[in-house]
Design an enzyme around this catalytic site. Structure first.
Site, short mmCIF file in Angstrom:
data_model
loop_
_atom_site.label_atom_id
_atom_site.label_comp_id
_atom_site.label_asym_id
_atom_site.label_seq_id
_atom_site.Cartn_x
_atom_site.Cartn_y
_atom_site.Cartn_z
N ASP A 83 0.86 -1.19 0.00
CA ASP A 83 0.00 0.00 0.00
C ASP A 83 0.90 1.24 0.00
OD1 ASP A 83 -2.64 1.24 0.19
OD2 ASP A 83 -1.88 2.01 2.10
N ASP B 131 -27.50 -2.15 -31.95
CA ASP B 131 -26.39 -2.70 -32.73
C ASP B 131 -26.93 -3.21 -34.06
OD1 ASP B 131 -23.89 -4.13 -33.48
OD2 ASP B 131 -23.36 -3.81 -31.38
N GLY C 265 -30.17 -1.76 -35.68
CA GLY C 265 -30.12 -0.59 -36.55
C GLY C 265 -28.68 -0.23 -36.84
N ASP C 266 -28.54 0.80 -37.66
CA ASP C 266 -27.21 1.26 -38.06
C ASP C 266 -27.05 2.66 -37.47
OD1 ASP C 266 -25.14 2.51 -39.42
OD2 ASP C 266 -25.46 1.31 -41.22
N PHE C 267 -26.07 2.83 -36.59
CA PHE C 267 -25.99 4.13 -35.91
C PHE C 267 -25.52 5.26 -36.82
CE2 PHE C 267 -22.20 2.01 -33.49
CZ PHE C 267 -21.28 2.27 -34.49
N ARG D 166 -15.90 1.33 -26.87
CA ARG D 166 -14.99 0.75 -27.87
C ARG D 166 -15.54 0.93 -29.30
NH1 ARG D 166 -13.03 -5.02 -26.71
NH2 ARG D 166 -15.09 -5.45 -25.87
N1 SAM Z 1 -19.56 -1.84 -27.17
C1 SAM Z 1 -19.08 -3.21 -27.16
C2 SAM Z 1 -17.95 -3.39 -26.21
O1 SAM Z 1 -17.39 -2.40 -25.71
O2 SAM Z 1 -17.60 -4.53 -25.94
C3 SAM Z 1 -18.68 -3.68 -28.54
C4 SAM Z 1 -17.57 -2.96 -29.15
S1 SAM Z 1 -17.19 -3.53 -30.79
C5 SAM Z 1 -15.53 -3.05 -30.93
C6 SAM Z 1 -18.06 -2.41 -31.84
C7 SAM Z 1 -19.52 -2.66 -31.89
O3 SAM Z 1 -20.11 -1.69 -32.75
C8 SAM Z 1 -19.87 -4.02 -32.45
O4 SAM Z 1 -20.81 -4.65 -31.62
C9 SAM Z 1 -20.45 -3.70 -33.81
O5 SAM Z 1 -21.42 -4.62 -34.20
C10 SAM Z 1 -21.07 -2.34 -33.56
N2 SAM Z 1 -21.28 -1.60 -34.79
C11 SAM Z 1 -20.41 -1.46 -35.82
N3 SAM Z 1 -20.97 -0.71 -36.78
C12 SAM Z 1 -22.20 -0.37 -36.37
C13 SAM Z 1 -23.27 0.39 -36.93
N4 SAM Z 1 -23.13 0.97 -38.11
N5 SAM Z 1 -24.40 0.53 -36.23
C14 SAM Z 1 -24.55 -0.06 -35.01
N6 SAM Z 1 -23.57 -0.79 -34.43
C15 SAM Z 1 -22.41 -0.95 -35.09
#
Ligand code: SAM
Length: 644
Positions: free
Chosen positions: A88, A506, A532-534, A549
C-alpha cells in the site's frame, strides 16, 4: 548482485501479488519474478487516526490486503498460495495522509498541497507465507515499510490543471505518477525511486534475504554498486542449497551448471565473471549463488523476443481447449490429454510443458493441472473467461500482425494479405465499413459472428463493472448503448442502477445473436435490444448515451456523422459516456493501446485531451475522465444547453 538468488527462492513457490497496480506488476516482472495477480478486495478504509504514524497505516493496509487474498484463495479454491505479497502506497504532507483522488477537484486539492514542498511517500509491504494444516490457513507475516522524500517544484495553476486533465492523477496515491508525466513535477527524490512508483524492490529483496538466508553475523558484507541500489550479500548462505538450480528468468530461463556458470546462449557470459562475450552482461554467481558481476540482464528484451512464442502457445492451447479438458480434473498425463483432444503425443507434451513454463499450468509427477488463473480466465466457461478474445486474437489479429511489416511499409491495413481478399473489394461489397463487418462479410457465417461477439463479450465482461462505476450514473433513467454488442455492459448497468432502463443498439446480425450471451439467473427486463445502423437510423431516445470501444475504430468522417447524430438527439443535460483506453498525453501508455494501433484500422486511439477536444467540438461540456486501472477507461460529458 544478490537479488537474483533471493528471488530464485520463490521460483518453485506459488507467489501471488495481491494488487491490481500495473506498476507493481511491472517492477516485479522486470526482475524475473513469476507470480499470479489476484487483486485484493480489502477496502482501504482503516481509521487513519488510530495509527500513531502514517507508515503503520500503510503497513496494516498492505497486511490486510494480502490476508484477504490469502483467505479468499484458501477458502475458494482449497489450494493455498505459498506466498502472498501485499502493498500500500501513501503520500504524506504536513502529517496528513493522501491516497488516491476521487475526482479532479480532489486531485487539485492534493497536488496544490504538494506544490513547492517536500513530502514523504511510504509504501507498506506485507509478505505472507501461507500453509494449510487440517484445512486451516496458517500464515507467517513479515512486513516493513520504505520512506522516500520527494520535492515538487513551484508549479503554476495552469500546469497543475493540465496535468489533472491528462487523467494521470486519478489512480495514483497523492495524485501523481512519478514514472510518467508526473515526473515533470518533481525537483528531487531522496531514497528509493521505485518506492514512489509503488513498490520498494530493494527493501523487498533484503527482506527476502533475511527470511531465506539468515546470515551468521560475521559473514555479512555490504557491497555497493553504482548502477543498482546497494544490497546486503552473504558469502556463506546458511542453508547450503544450490540456488542456481532454481534460478530462472521470467521468460527464456537459463540454468546454471554446477560451477555456477550459465549453460548456454551467446548473449550470456559463458566463461568467467569478467569474460564477457557480448554486449549483454548478466550476473554470474559463484558456488554459493552469490553474484560477482552486476550488469543487468535485458529481461524485458528477452521477454519481447520470445513473446510471439508465448502468445501462440496460449492461443493454440486455448483453441484446442486444453484448459477446458483440465478443468475440475486432477492432474492428467499428456497421453490422456492427447487422446481426448486428438493430437499427437509429442506435440501435446511440448505444448503442455510450454504452458507450464509460462505459469498457465502446473506440472507435477502426476501430470498437468490448471492454475487458478487458467480456470478463471482461460477455460471457455470460466468466471472471467478471456477464451473468446484469445480465439479472436489467434484467428483475426495474428494473421493481421503477421503482415505488420507490409502494414508499416504501406501504411494501410492488411486484410487482403491476411484473409486473401483486397480491402477495396471488401469495401465495395459492403454498405457498412466496420472492420468487424468486413470480417463477417468475408466469412459470412453465424459462427464467425458469434466468435466475434464472444471476443467482444469477454473483454466487456471484464471491464463492465469498472466502466459502470467510474461515475455515479444514478441520476439517469434511460441509457442507450450504441454498438452495445452482447449487452455485457447493459446488464452490468441495470444491476448497479436498478432504476435504469438500457437499450442496446447494434447491427441486425449482432442483435440476432445476443440471446447466446444473456447472463444466467439475472433479471434482464430492463435491457432491450434494438437493431439498426448508428450512422443512418434514428437513435433510440435516452438521457445517457454510451459509446464503448466504438470511437477508436472509425475515421474522422464517420466519427463526425456519429457524434453529430448523438449530439442532435441528446437533450441539454443528457450525457454521453465513452469507454475507451485513454492514452497518456505522450501517447505511450498504456502500451496495449499503442500496440492495438498497429493493426491499422482507420480509426485511432486518443489521449484525454484529444477526447475532451473531440467531445467539446460536438457540443458536450464538463468532460470528465476516469482512468480505471482496468482495460477500459471512462469519459463522461454532458450536452451543453446551447444548440450547436
Ligand atoms: N460496445 C461493445 C464493447 O465495448 O464490448 C462492442 C464494441 S465492438 C468493438 C463495436 C460494436 O459496434 C460491435 O458490436 C459492432 O457490431 C457495432 N457496430 C459497428 N458498426 C455499427 C453500426 N453501423 N451501427 C450499429 N452498431 C455498429
Amino acid at each position: 548482485m544478490a537479488l537474483n538468488p533471493v528471488l530464485g527462492k520463490l521460483v518453485s513457490k506459488r507467489v501471488v501479488l495481491a494488487s491490481a497496480s500495473p506498476r507493481r506488476q511491472e517492477i516485479l516482472t522486470n526482475v524475473g519474478l513469476r507470480f499470479e495477480v489476484v487483486p485484493s478486495w480489502f477496502k482501504e478504509t482503516l481509521e487513519k487516526s488510530s495509527f500513531a504514524t502514517p507508515y503503520e497505516y500503510a503497513v496494516e493496509t498492505a497486511k490486510q490486503k494480502a490476508l484477504e487474498v490469502a483467505n479468499r484463495m484458501h477458502m475458494k479454491h482449497l489450494r493455498t498460495p505459498d506466498v502472498v505479497i501485499g502493498a500500500d502506497t501513501i503520500v504524506t504532507v504536513d502529517e496528513q495522509i493522501l491516497e488516491k483522488p476521487v475526482d479532479k477537484q480532489d486531485a487539485y486539492r492534493m497536488l496544490s498541497r504538494l506544490n513547492g514542498k517536500e513530502h514523504s511517500v511510504f509504501t507498506g509491504v506485507a509478505i505472507i507465507h501461507c500453509s494449510s494444516k487440517d484445512n486451516q490457513l496458517q500464515t507467517e507475516i513479515t512486513d516493513f515499510y520504505e520512506e522516500t522524500k520527494v520535492k515538487f517544484s513551484d508549479l503554476s495553476e495552469e500546469l497543475l490543471w493540465e496535468y489533472i486533465h491528462s487523467g494521470e492523477p486519478m489512480d495514483k496515491a497523492g495524485g501523481y505518477g512519478i514514472q510518467a508525466l508526473g515526473g515533470m513535477l518533481v525537483e528531487y527524490v531522496h531514497g528509493d525511486f521505485l518506492n514512489v512508483v509503488g513498490f520498494p524492490l530493494n527493501h523487498f529483496c533484503k527482506k527476502l534475504a533475511e527470511l531465506y538466508y539468515p546470515p551468521p553475523k560475521q559473514n555479512v558484507q555490504h557491497k555497493k554498486y553504482d548502477s543498482v541500489p546497494s544490497v546486503d550479500t552473504f558469502e556463506n548462505l546458511s542453508d547450503g542449497e544450490n540456488e542456481s538450480s532454481h534460478f530462472t528468468e521470467h521468460i527464456g530461463a537459463r540454468k546454471l551448471d554446477s560451477s555456477g556458470i550459465r549453460s548456454s546462449g551467446a548473449m550470456y557470459n559463458s566463461e568467467t565473471s569478467s569474460g564477457v562475450r557480448t554486449g549483454f552482461m548478466v550476473p554470474l554467481e559463484n558456488r554459493n549463488g552469490v553474484s560477482e558481476s552486476t550488469a543487468k540482464l535485458p529481461s524485458k528484451i528477452l521477454e519481447l523476443l520470445d513473446g510471439f512464442r508465448a502468445s501462440k502457445a496460449l492461443f493454440v492451447a486455448s483453441k484446442l481447449k486444453m484448459f477446458d479438458h483440465l478443468k475440475d480434473k486432477g492432474p492428467l498425463k499428456a497421453v490422456d490429454i492427447a487422446n481426448e483432444v486428438g493430437t499427437s503425443l509429442c506435440g501435446t507434451e511440448r505444448l503442455l510443458d510450454a504452458c507450464a513454463a509460462l505459469g498457465l499450468l502446473e506440472k507435477t509427477p502426476e501430470g498437468y493441472s490448471n492454475t487458478d488463473s487458467a480456470n478463471i480466465y482461460l477455460t471457455s466457461d470460466g468466471e472471467c473467461s478471456l477464451h473468446g478474445y484469445i480465439i479472436h486474437s489467434n484467428d483475426h489479429l495474428w494473421p493481421l500482425f503477421t503482415n505488420l511489416e507490409s502494414a508499416v511499409r504501406e501504411g494501410s491495413r492488411q486484410n487482403h494479405r491476411a484473409f486473401g481478399k483486397k480491402a477495396e473489394d471488401l469495401f465495395k461489397a459492403l454498405k457498412c465499413w466496420s472492420n468487424h463487418r468486413i470480417y463477417w462479410d468475408y466469412y459470412h457465417s453465424q459462427e464467425v459472428t458469434q466468435r466475434f461477439m464472444a471476443a467482444m463479450h469477454s473483454i466487456a465482461h471484464l471491464t463492465a463493472r469498472d466502466v459502470a462505476t467510474a461515475f455515479d450514473l444514478s441520476q439517469f433513467k434511460s441509457a442507450c448503448d450504441l454498438g452495445g454488442c452482447t449487452g455485457a455492459l447493459a446488464h452490468e448497468l441495470v444491476q448497479i442502477y436498478p432504476n435504469l432502463k438500457v437499450t442496446v443498439f447494434d447491427l441486425p446480425e449482432v442483435i440476432a445473436n445476443t440471446s447466446y450471451f444473456e447472463p444466467s439467473g439475472q433479471h434482464t427486463a430492463p435491457v432491450t435490444f434494438v437493431s439498426g445502423d448508428f450512422f443512418k437510423d434514428n437513435l433510440p431516445e435516452a438521457d445517457l448515451y454510451i459509446l464503448s470501444r466504438v470511437l477508436h475504430d472509425w475515421p474522422d468522417e464517420k466519427i463526425h456523422v456519429l457524434l453529430s447524430k448523438v449530439s442532435a438527439v441528446c437533450k441539454p443535460g443528457s450525457a454521453l459516456l465513452v469507454a475507451e483506453i485513454v492514452l497518456d498525453e505522450r501517447k505511450m501508455h498504456p502500451p496495449r493501446a499503442v500496440l492495438q494501433s498497429l493493426s491499422m484500422t482507420e480509426g485511432k486511439q486518443r489521449s484525454g485531451s484529444e477526447y475532451k477536444q473531440l467531445l467539446e467540438k460536438y457540443g458536450f461540456t464538463n468532460v470528465q475522465i476516469k482512468i480505471t486501472g482496468n482495460l477500459l477507461d471512462a469519459v463522461l460529458c454532458f450536452k451543453k444547453n446551447l444548440s450547436l
